[in-house]
Design a protein around this motif. Structure first.
Motif, mmCIF file in Angstrom:
data_model
loop_
_atom_site.group_PDB
_atom_site.id
_atom_site.type_symbol
_atom_site.label_atom_id
_atom_site.label_comp_id
_atom_site.label_asym_id
_atom_site.label_seq_id
_atom_site.Cartn_x
_atom_site.Cartn_y
_atom_site.Cartn_z
ATOM 1 N N ALA A 9 0.880 -1.164 -0.054
ATOM 2 C CA ALA A 9 0.117 0.089 -0.075
ATOM 3 C C ALA A 9 0.936 1.350 -0.100
ATOM 4 N N LYS A 10 0.252 2.434 0.055
ATOM 5 C CA LYS A 10 0.620 3.739 0.150
ATOM 6 C C LYS A 10 1.554 4.171 -0.884
ATOM 7 N N VAL A 11 1.133 4.021 -2.225
ATOM 8 C CA VAL A 11 1.920 4.120 -3.200
ATOM 9 C C VAL A 11 1.479 5.907 -3.847
ATOM 10 N N PRO A 12 2.264 6.641 -4.000
ATOM 11 C CA PRO A 12 2.102 8.152 -4.296
ATOM 12 C C PRO A 12 1.188 8.063 -5.548
ATOM 13 N N ASP A 13 0.463 8.970 -5.781
ATOM 14 C CA ASP A 13 -0.436 9.216 -7.033
ATOM 15 C C ASP A 13 0.525 9.345 -8.375
ATOM 16 N N THR A 14 1.442 9.879 -8.002
ATOM 17 C CA THR A 14 2.464 9.832 -9.364
ATOM 18 C C THR A 14 3.012 8.782 -9.653
ATOM 19 N N ALA A 15 2.999 7.660 -8.814
ATOM 20 C CA ALA A 15 3.625 6.248 -9.112
ATOM 21 C C ALA A 15 2.614 5.331 -9.649
ATOM 22 N N ARG A 16 1.496 5.658 -9.241
ATOM 23 C CA ARG A 16 0.312 4.588 -9.490
ATOM 24 C C ARG A 16 0.345 3.774 -10.802
ATOM 25 N N SER A 17 0.586 4.471 -11.926
ATOM 26 C CA SER A 17 0.376 3.962 -13.123
ATOM 27 C C SER A 17 1.727 3.137 -13.412
ATOM 28 N N SER A 18 2.730 3.651 -13.045
ATOM 29 C CA SER A 18 3.868 2.681 -13.112
ATOM 30 C C SER A 18 3.943 1.420 -12.662
ATOM 31 N N ILE A 19 3.565 1.387 -11.295
ATOM 32 C CA ILE A 19 3.550 0.143 -10.510
ATOM 33 C C ILE A 19 2.295 -0.622 -10.926
ATOM 34 N N TYR A 20 1.058 -0.277 -11.464
ATOM 35 C CA TYR A 20 0.143 -0.827 -12.164
ATOM 36 C C TYR A 20 0.606 -1.645 -13.252
ATOM 37 N N ASN A 21 1.173 -0.974 -14.353
ATOM 38 C CA ASN A 21 1.794 -1.614 -15.435
ATOM 39 C C ASN A 21 2.802 -2.354 -15.118
ATOM 40 N N HIS A 61 -2.315 -5.151 -4.180
ATOM 41 C CA HIS A 61 -1.943 -3.827 -4.098
ATOM 42 C C HIS A 61 -3.220 -3.166 -3.806
ATOM 43 N N VAL A 62 -3.167 -2.334 -2.616
ATOM 44 C CA VAL A 62 -4.514 -1.518 -2.319
ATOM 45 C C VAL A 62 -4.284 -0.064 -2.660
ATOM 46 N N ASN A 63 -5.373 0.461 -3.149
ATOM 47 C CA ASN A 63 -5.570 1.690 -3.720
ATOM 48 C C ASN A 63 -4.832 1.722 -5.011
ATOM 49 N N LEU A 64 -4.861 0.962 -5.787
ATOM 50 C CA LEU A 64 -4.251 0.635 -7.166
ATOM 51 C C LEU A 64 -5.198 0.006 -8.209
ATOM 52 N N PRO A 65 -5.381 0.661 -9.342
ATOM 53 C CA PRO A 65 -4.926 1.633 -9.958
ATOM 54 C C PRO A 65 -5.134 2.805 -9.676
ATOM 55 N N ALA A 66 -6.349 3.020 -8.876
ATOM 56 C CA ALA A 66 -6.983 4.341 -8.104
ATOM 57 C C ALA A 66 -7.461 3.993 -6.757
ATOM 58 N N TYR A 67 -7.543 5.126 -6.024
ATOM 59 C CA TYR A 67 -8.055 4.856 -4.631
ATOM 60 C C TYR A 67 -9.328 4.230 -4.246
ATOM 61 N N GLY A 68 -9.274 3.142 -3.608
ATOM 62 C CA GLY A 68 -10.511 2.483 -3.399
ATOM 63 C C GLY A 68 -10.498 0.979 -4.004
ATOM 64 N N GLN A 69 -9.450 0.963 -5.135
ATOM 65 C CA GLN A 69 -9.291 -0.050 -5.752
ATOM 66 C C GLN A 69 -8.298 -0.984 -5.509
ATOM 67 N N CYS A 70 -8.237 -2.397 -5.682
ATOM 68 C CA CYS A 70 -7.332 -3.311 -5.420
ATOM 69 C C CYS A 70 -6.828 -4.126 -6.793
ATOM 70 N N VAL A 71 -5.848 -4.572 -6.708
ATOM 71 C CA VAL A 71 -5.339 -5.435 -7.687
ATOM 72 C C VAL A 71 -4.618 -6.742 -6.743
ATOM 73 N N ALA A 72 -5.196 -7.936 -6.937
ATOM 74 C CA ALA A 72 -4.814 -8.993 -6.385
ATOM 75 C C ALA A 72 -4.126 -9.958 -7.557
ATOM 76 N N VAL A 73 -2.938 -10.422 -7.090
ATOM 77 C CA VAL A 73 -2.081 -11.171 -8.221
ATOM 78 C C VAL A 73 -1.266 -12.389 -7.330
ATOM 79 N N GLN A 74 -1.204 -13.447 -8.048
ATOM 80 C CA GLN A 74 -0.312 -14.570 -7.204
ATOM 81 C C GLN A 74 1.196 -14.532 -7.698
ATOM 82 N N VAL A 75 1.746 -14.906 -6.776
ATOM 83 C CA VAL A 75 3.315 -14.783 -6.869
ATOM 84 C C VAL A 75 3.630 -16.233 -7.640
ATOM 85 N N CYS A 76 4.784 -16.141 -8.520
ATOM 86 C CA CYS A 76 5.291 -17.157 -9.254
ATOM 87 C C CYS A 76 6.780 -17.346 -9.211
ATOM 88 N N GLY A 77 7.388 -16.463 -8.381
ATOM 89 C CA GLY A 77 8.889 -16.354 -8.582
ATOM 90 C C GLY A 77 9.361 -15.903 -7.220
#
Length: 318
Positions: A9-21, A61-77
């Motif tokens: 969590a706590k990704v600044p607004d200016t970095a959200r797009s990069s982390i999401y991609n 990833h909480v509050n990604l790609p926008a506030y109030g949204q979440c992205v869940a993903v499974q680790v493979c490495g």
């Protein structure tokens, strides 16, 4: 063994797009800390937990790609470290876990499919989700859109009800069975029926007499326009654990309905109903022209809670 689940969590607004991609490209990144080399080269207490994340675990990833949204993903490495992404303050988010983009699920943090017991409001940048079983259930709910039609305001109620159905009622039925074996279960059910309005229950066959297939004879008296109509039910009570395969109880009900001229029969068993039992009851019901119903497993707990809750809760019997 259940996987681990972590929130980032706590990704600044200016970095959200990069982390999401980056997630969609297979890298779940973690940063915003003064760290210049890999944790494998120089341990960094604040980020050290990343070394414990293994393939099969989940990251949300909480509050990604926008506030109030979440992205869940499974680790493979395993954990790794690179040059990160360019941010307004320089290169950052150099720590990453390799993830499988095909497992990616996006959802609202308040989605009705997510159980309220899953903490998606972390207080730290990286935090464990302790209720893993509920998280995995939430993921399955999201995949199937199970509760998409439920009003968000009913979210806690629908999941509480599901928890009661899946957890509380089975344990309640188990407790009833453990405390009421044999004739004690018949006596217990007699007390339950006696709490129903316009109902008379008779304990049948106690002592030296045979019950002729009826543990209880229950008369339901329905007053209509000054006239009382009565329905008689033959009840067989079975205090079983595990699956209920025995079909003899159904034959006993058929005998009891004939002997006492009953309108129908009811088998109440603390055991789990089997397909064989259900089919046999339906077959005998059709053959004799009278309904034979079944209350089994967790439904026994529901039945008692509905009609005689004071037998389970409180310290008096009034």
């Amino acid at each position: 063994m259940l996987p681990q689940v972590f929130t980032f969590a706590k990704v600044p607004d200016t970095a959200r797009s990069s982390i999401y991609n980056a997630i969609k490209e297979g890298k779940s990144r973690f940063g915003m800390w003064d760290q210049e080399v890999s944790l494998r080269e120089q341990y960094h207490g604040a980020n050290g937990f990343l070394l414990n994340i293994k393939p099969g675990d989940w990251i949300v990833h909480v509050n990604l790609p926008a506030y109030g949204q979440c992205v869940a993903v499974q680790v493979c490495g395993e954990y790794d470290f690179d040059q990160g992404v360019e941010c307004a303050w320089g290169r950052d988010f150099c720590n990453y876990l390799t993830v499988d983009p095909s497992t990616l699920i996006e959802f609202s943090r308040n989605d009705t499919n997510v159980l309220p017991s899953v903490n998606l409001r972390p207080m730290r940048r990286g935090q464990r989700v302790l209720n893993v079983a509920d998280f995995l259930t939430s993921i399955e709910n999201l995949k199937t859109s199970r509760y998409n039609d439920i009003t968000p305001s009913l979210r806690s109620i629908i999941h509480l009800r599901e928890r009661v159905n899946q957890d509380v009622l089975p344990r309640l039925t188990q407790a009833i069975q453990e405390m009421n074996k044999g004739k004690d279960f018949e006596i217990f059910l007699h007390e339950v029926f006696m709490q129903m309005p316009h109902t008379v229950s008779v304990k049948n066959g106690f002592g030296w007499r045979t019950d002729h297939g009826a543990d209880l004879l229950v008369d339901f008296q329905n007053p209509i326009g000054g006239v009382t109509l009565s329905t008689r039910l033959v009840v067989q009570a079975k205090s079983y654990s595990g699956a209920h395969h025995d079909l003899n109880a159904v034959d006993q009900i058929v005998e009891g309905m004939e002997k006492y001229n009953a309108d129908g029969g009811l088998l109440i068993t603390t055991g789990q109903a089997t397909e064989t039992l259900e089919n046999y009851a339906a077959e005998k019901s059709e053959a004799c022209g009278r309904t034979i119903d079944l209350i089994a497993g967790p439904e026994v707990g529901r039945f008692v809670l509905r009609h005689a809750p004071h037998l389970l809760i409180g310290n008096d019997f009034t």
